[in-house]
Design a protein around this motif. Structure first.
Motif, PDB file in Angstrom:
ATOM      1  N   GLY A  50       3.424  10.228   1.063  1.00 30.04           N
ATOM      2  CA  GLY A  50       3.606   9.178   1.639  1.00 30.04           C
ATOM      3  C   GLY A  50       5.559   8.246   0.850  1.00 30.04           C
ATOM      4  N   THR A  51       5.737   9.090  -0.419  1.00 31.22           N
ATOM      5  CA  THR A  51       6.395   8.756  -0.739  1.00 31.22           C
ATOM      6  C   THR A  51       8.270   8.482   0.516  1.00 31.22           C
ATOM      7  N   LEU A  52       7.799  10.260   0.946  1.00 34.82           N
ATOM      8  CA  LEU A  52       8.419  10.687   1.900  1.00 34.82           C
ATOM      9  C   LEU A  52       9.121   9.259   2.662  1.00 34.82           C
ATOM     10  N   TRP A  53       7.661  10.132   2.860  1.00 37.20           N
ATOM     11  CA  TRP A  53       7.920   8.678   4.707  1.00 37.20           C
ATOM     12  C   TRP A  53       8.474   7.225   4.161  1.00 37.20           C
ATOM     13  N   LEU A  92      -3.173   4.477  -1.760  1.00 33.00           N
ATOM     14  CA  LEU A  92      -3.816   5.698  -2.037  1.00 33.00           C
ATOM     15  C   LEU A  92      -5.162   4.743  -3.015  1.00 33.00           C
ATOM     16  N   ALA A  93      -4.265   3.733  -3.899  1.00 31.61           N
ATOM     17  CA  ALA A  93      -5.619   3.167  -4.714  1.00 31.61           C
ATOM     18  C   ALA A  93      -6.503   2.260  -3.910  1.00 31.61           C
ATOM     19  N   THR A  94      -6.117   2.158  -2.617  1.00 35.24           N
ATOM     20  CA  THR A  94      -6.803   1.271  -1.972  1.00 35.24           C
ATOM     21  C   THR A  94      -7.061  -0.033  -2.305  1.00 35.24           C
ATOM     22  N   VAL A  95      -6.171  -0.721  -2.833  1.00 39.75           N
ATOM     23  CA  VAL A  95      -6.481  -2.588  -3.764  1.00 39.75           C
ATOM     24  C   VAL A  95      -6.372  -2.828  -3.232  1.00 39.75           C
ATOM     25  N   GLY A  96      -5.887  -3.337  -1.848  1.00 40.32           N
ATOM     26  CA  GLY A  96      -5.926  -4.219  -1.357  1.00 40.32           C
ATOM     27  C   GLY A  96      -4.671  -4.787  -1.080  1.00 40.32           C
ATOM     28  N   TYR A  97      -3.509  -5.018  -1.766  1.00 36.84           N
ATOM     29  CA  TYR A  97      -2.307  -5.875  -1.504  1.00 36.84           C
ATOM     30  C   TYR A  97      -1.919  -5.145  -0.204  1.00 36.84           C
ATOM     31  N   THR A 149      -0.374   5.089   7.586  1.00 36.38           N
ATOM     32  CA  THR A 149      -0.231   4.655   6.050  1.00 36.38           C
ATOM     33  C   THR A 149      -1.934   4.322   6.078  1.00 36.38           C
ATOM     34  N   ILE A 150      -2.753   4.612   7.601  1.00 30.78           N
ATOM     35  CA  ILE A 150      -4.060   4.921   7.887  1.00 30.78           C
ATOM     36  C   ILE A 150      -4.645   5.774   7.216  1.00 30.78           C
ATOM     37  N   ALA A 151      -3.569   6.690   7.628  1.00 35.26           N
ATOM     38  CA  ALA A 151      -3.826   8.455   8.022  1.00 35.26           C
ATOM     39  C   ALA A 151      -3.257   8.799   6.092  1.00 35.26           C
ATOM     40  N   LEU A 152      -3.305   8.146   5.366  1.00 33.03           N
ATOM     41  CA  LEU A 152      -2.527   8.388   4.117  1.00 33.03           C
ATOM     42  C   LEU A 152      -3.737   7.638   2.925  1.00 33.03           C
ATOM     43  N   ILE A 153      -4.655   6.541   3.720  1.00 34.07           N
ATOM     44  CA  ILE A 153      -5.306   5.872   2.893  1.00 34.07           C
ATOM     45  C   ILE A 153      -6.772   7.325   2.677  1.00 34.07           C
ATOM     46  N   LEU A 154      -6.800   7.525   4.175  1.00 37.45           N
ATOM     47  CA  LEU A 154      -8.195   8.743   4.338  1.00 37.45           C
ATOM     48  C   LEU A 154      -7.954   9.680   3.773  1.00 37.45           C
ATOM     49  N   LEU A 155      -6.819  10.287   3.529  1.00 43.77           N
ATOM     50  CA  LEU A 155      -6.574  11.466   2.551  1.00 43.77           C
ATOM     51  C   LEU A 155      -6.330  11.286   1.358  1.00 43.77           C
ATOM     52  N   GLY A 156      -6.159  10.177   1.243  1.00 43.52           N
ATOM     53  CA  GLY A 156      -5.849  10.033  -0.554  1.00 43.52           C
ATOM     54  C   GLY A 156      -7.445   9.246  -0.544  1.00 43.52           C
ATOM     55  N   VAL A 157      -8.200   9.407   0.035  1.00 44.04           N
ATOM     56  CA  VAL A 157      -9.890   8.537  -0.242  1.00 44.04           C
ATOM     57  C   VAL A 157     -11.042  10.210  -0.643  1.00 44.04           C
ATOM     58  N   VAL A 158     -10.452  10.423  -0.034  1.00 49.62           N
ATOM     59  CA  VAL A 158     -10.969  12.596   0.598  1.00 49.62           C
ATOM     60  C   VAL A 158     -10.465  12.665  -0.899  1.00 49.62           C
ATOM     61  N   ASN A 159      -9.095  12.872  -1.156  1.00 49.60           N
ATOM     62  CA  ASN A 159      -8.705  13.951  -2.425  1.00 49.60           C
ATOM     63  C   ASN A 159      -9.027  13.094  -3.626  1.00 49.60           C
TER      64      ASN A 159
END
Length: 354
Positions: A30-33, A53-58, A72-82
């Motif tokens: 995510g950071t590199l992207w 990744l924290a899905t804090v809603g900012y 970003t959607i894909a990143l959220i899904l990966l983060g939630v799964v992990n």
């Protein structure tokens, strides 16, 4: 080979490590992207990845196009799964007590590494439990090996140091300090297992004294050929003791009273005479005056060549390498141990109170 408890603890450790590494990988991606594709600063890229990744809603740090939003959607899904995986494994570890088990295993490993001149009991069946009871009464350091979790838990419940593993394997014996032990007792239910255990023990520590249990005459002979220093058949020994109890009951009561139990008044002990420390080597028993000095009674002397002298007289000469078989109270034997010199690396065993 690891015990079942160790395997579970190591598995949960591995799963948590994999989950943490995967989460770190998602953060890096995510950071590199955001840094190189969206051309944001490193600070903004890392911040956007964390809040995603924290899905804090900012809100978005900078406006994103369709491509950026899909990423970003894909990143959220990966983060939630992990994160969900890590939380799941961590919660299970806490509920099942794997972390407490890991701490206990580390403490047990440190204790085993500190053992020196200890005894090893292989098998915690009826025979093994009785052996452990006698060792505990004598106050000697020992560790129990058994392949069954229930047996290990029973041993630990009685206050004994126990390890779950296959006693026939070299790795298991090494884990309980076979190279530092002075005696191993193979009390497994199978004669073949006892033979394998003796062979492994003698290979890893040729100087160790090996005691084995045998069910048949043939197994007894094979265990002796396999290197066992003493082989005990419960059936043969039990028959002999029953016959002796029938023919000489008072003698058997006396012998049992000085050999086993924690509440006895008389004890039997053996002392090896080291010419480097013992001042009485070369003297007669009459001149040494061991009985008058300590009160302990010398029942027999085993010469270094194996010859046994029963009921030695005052004219019997103490020779280098002799083993004195003595009887007396705990205090008398302790005094005898002191005047014979530091012939053992450990103090005379002090029986535990029952």
């Amino acid at each position: 080979m690891y015990s079942t408890l160790e395997k579970k603890y190591k598995l949960i450790q591995k799963e948590l490590t994999i989950g943490t590494i995967a989460l770190g990988g998602v953060f890096l991606i995510g950071t590199l992207w955001y840094r190189f594709v969206e051309n944001w600063s490193w600070e903004d890229a890392a911040y956007m990845t964390v809040i995603t990744l924290a899905t804090v809603g900012y809100g978005e740090t900078h406006p994103l196009g369709s491509r950026g939003r899909l990423f970003t959607i894909a990143l959220i899904l990966l983060g939630v799964v992990n994160i969900g995986y890590i939380v799941n494994r961590f919660t299970e570890a806490v509920i099942q007590g794997y972390f407490q088990e890991g701490i206990r295993l580390r403490q047990q490993r440190r204790l085993m590494e500190s053992l020196l001149e200890h005894y090893i009991i292989c098998g915690f069946s009826r025979t093994g439990r009785q052996i452990a009871k006698e060792f505990w009464a004598e106050g000697v350091p020992f560790v129990v090996i058994d392949s069954e979790v229930e047996s290990v838990q029973k041993a630990q419940g009685e206050g004994y140091m126990a390890y779950q593993g296959d006693a026939t394997l070299d790795d298991t014996l090494l884990r309980v300090g076979i190279e530092r032990a002075i005696c191993i007792v193979a009390a497994l239910p199978s004669d073949a297992e006892n033979l394998y255990t003796v062979l492994s023990a003698k290979t890893l520590n040729p100087a160790i004294r090996a005691i084995a249990r045998a069910s048949t005459e043939e197994a007894l002979q094979k265990l002796q050929r396999g290197g066992a220093d003493a082989v005990i058949s419960p059936y043969i020994t039990g028959g002999k003791r029953m016959a002796a109890a029938a023919l000489r009951p008072q003698v058997m009561d006396f012998v049992d009273g000085i050999l086993t139990g924690a509440d006895r008044q008389l004890y039997m002990e053996e002392f090896l005479l080291d010419p480097a420390f013992c001042p009485f080597v070369g003297q007669t028993l009459q001149k040494a005056k061991l009985r008058s000095q300590t009160g302990g009674l010398i029942l027999a002397i085993r010469r270094i060549d194996g010859n046994l002298i029963g009921g030695p007289t005052g004219e019997t000469v103490l020779m280098p390498g002799d083993t004195l078989i003595c009887m007396g109270t705990a205090e008398q034997l302790r005094s005898l141990n002191q005047i014979l010199g530091p012939i053992r690396s450990q103090k005379l065993r002090k029986p535990k109170s029952s």
